[in-house]
Scaffold this motif. Sequence first.
Motif, PDB file in Angstrom:
ATOM      1  N   THR A   1       0.027 -49.747 -27.243  1.00 50.36           N
ATOM      2  CA  THR A   1       0.242 -49.983 -25.826  1.00 50.36           C
ATOM      3  C   THR A   1       1.414 -49.160 -25.235  1.00 50.36           C
ATOM      4  OG1 THR A   1       1.650 -51.995 -26.198  1.00 50.36           O
ATOM      5  CG2 THR A   1      -0.746 -52.100 -26.281  1.00 50.36           C
ATOM      6  N   SER A   2       1.331 -49.216 -24.033  1.00 50.98           N
ATOM      7  CA  SER A   2       2.490 -48.309 -23.334  1.00 50.98           C
ATOM      8  C   SER A   2       3.882 -49.091 -23.258  1.00 50.98           C
ATOM      9  CB  SER A   2       2.200 -48.411 -21.914  1.00 50.98           C
ATOM     10  OG  SER A   2       1.943 -49.522 -21.306  1.00 50.98           O
ATOM     11  N   ARG A   3       3.759 -50.401 -23.684  1.00 47.02           N
ATOM     12  CA  ARG A   3       4.853 -51.363 -23.979  1.00 47.02           C
ATOM     13  C   ARG A   3       5.312 -50.919 -25.185  1.00 47.02           C
ATOM     14  NH1 ARG A   3       5.476 -57.919 -23.729  1.00 47.02           N
ATOM     15  NH2 ARG A   3       7.416 -57.806 -24.289  1.00 47.02           N
ATOM     16  N   ASP A   4       4.611 -50.938 -26.290  1.00 46.14           N
ATOM     17  CA  ASP A   4       4.739 -50.501 -27.699  1.00 46.14           C
ATOM     18  C   ASP A   4       5.519 -49.201 -27.661  1.00 46.14           C
ATOM     19  OD1 ASP A   4       4.171 -53.069 -28.617  1.00 46.14           O
ATOM     20  OD2 ASP A   4       2.213 -52.130 -29.056  1.00 46.14           O
TER      21      ASP A   4
END
Length: 586
Positions: free
Chosen positions: A327-330
């Motif tokens: 994900t973009s957060r990861d």
Amino acid sequence: MVKHQPLQVYEKQVFVSFVTGIYGCRWKRYQRSQDNSSRWVCTWFILLCSSFLLLLFWAYFWLVAQNDFNEFNLSVYNRSGEWRDETIPILASTIVCFSYITFLLILALFHISLGQQLNLYWLHKIGVLATLLTTISGVVSVNDIWGDEWGILLISLQSTAPFLHIGVLVTVTAVSWLVAGYVVRRDRTNFQVMVLLVYIVTLLAVYLAPLTFTCPCIMDRDSLKPRPDIIGRRGAPMLAPENTMVSFNRALQQGADSLEADVAISVDGVPFLMRDRTLRRTTDVSKVFPARQFDDASLFNWTEIRSLNAGQWFLESDPYWTVQTLTSRDRSRIGNQTVCSLVEMLRLAARANSSALLNIRRPPSEHPRYRSWFMDTLWAVQKAGISQKRVRTVTWTPDTDRGRVRGLQQAANEKLSMEEISRRGITSLTLHYSKASYNDIQEYLANNVSVTVYPVNEPWLYSILWCSGVPSVSSDAPQVLRKVPYPIWLMSQNAYKFIWITSDLVSFSIVIGIFCFQKWRINGMQNCNPEQIMLSAVTRQSSRDVNIMKEKLIFSELNNGLSSTEELSLYPENGYARYSHGGLSR
């Protein structure tokens, strides 16, 4: 008498035309022949078979070597200095070449079964030679760069041998059709006898091959040991940058029972986690300290090491093709990772009630902590607050220094005799899977020596070690192994013996039946009169199309050299042509 070609009747044989056209570029009916192939033509068939067998070996090697793809790329990196996934072009070229050679081999077998000559087209000859030479050069290159990996072939046979045996048995049984068609002819030669003997010996060898198998998973279910613990090798490096905090967190989230890390010592005595000798591959040292990018990682102080980014390389190189799943957060979190200290990793293990396996690398001789590195390691363990009983160390150090690491469980990363293990006070071994034979594992476990095998990334290898009774494995892919709740296959000894003996008996019966049928078929063909067969073929096609074809053949004879004084007589009621002098009569 005037020389002329015999009258021929052509039948449409689309399949034969397709086979001979693709294989030898012989699309016309008169180009096909049922004469025996020459030695030169047979030589190309042997080269084709050799290419197929070599490619089969090559493809199988890369299939099982998938367990160590990252190790291969690391070996290439250590030579070239540039990180690239070299397995992609190798796998792509292997698939293309194997498909091409397999297709040609199938066409060649059709030629043999149809009694056609094996005239391989010159363009295919170039392709076969290029494929053979390319595969040989690949084998030589891998042997030079990654020679230790050949051992995985013998390991993999412990899992695949029973199934490969069935496949080889089916193949050898099917080949009996071609062998029988060749050796049952009346004109018996020494070469035919040799072919028959070779086939019989091969068949017997395949029948008795299971006597040589060593398959740990052929056992009773009641004898299966508990599931091996999974150690996150450098965390979960397929999901996050190796030896970083996010990687160790991912490993614990994916069910890892323990953590493994590579430990180096900075010039100011801080143990930190780094696998390579330098910082080039997993940090941005080439941008921050370009003049020192080839220096040993332990020759930096902790402040300098901490200033480096240890996650951006993972997003850029995508070594395991897993970045797209993040994900973009990861990705944002990974992109901000720094080099992890030993204290941070041990504190995480203590909070998770987990244990740790440390591969400690002694610093170079010019390092200021060359003689006190073991005290720095002990200090980090005590500062982390983790029980020393839950920390195992594999120290790259002489025996004179090994005893100074007090309180920590001592492990070795080499195969040792029981006498040597007792003398050195070692309680566990960490072995590469190629060195952990089934008999050695049983001996170590019988003497209360714990064994950890690395690297184990594929379910088939994990299953073999599970059946062997290994208590723990070190893996780059804990997220894969956690989905293996049971060995991939498990079979009792009696069940396998039944399958083995039944398969051999069925194969033997089929082979005998094929030889008898081929003998009956050949005898029936040889008892027929060839002239009657030709006349029957003409009679079956006494239509207008056949008559037109006859006329075309007659006039082609005239155009190819008949003089004006030659007379050709045709007796359509008898189905053949006759030449005479004085003109053409019908």
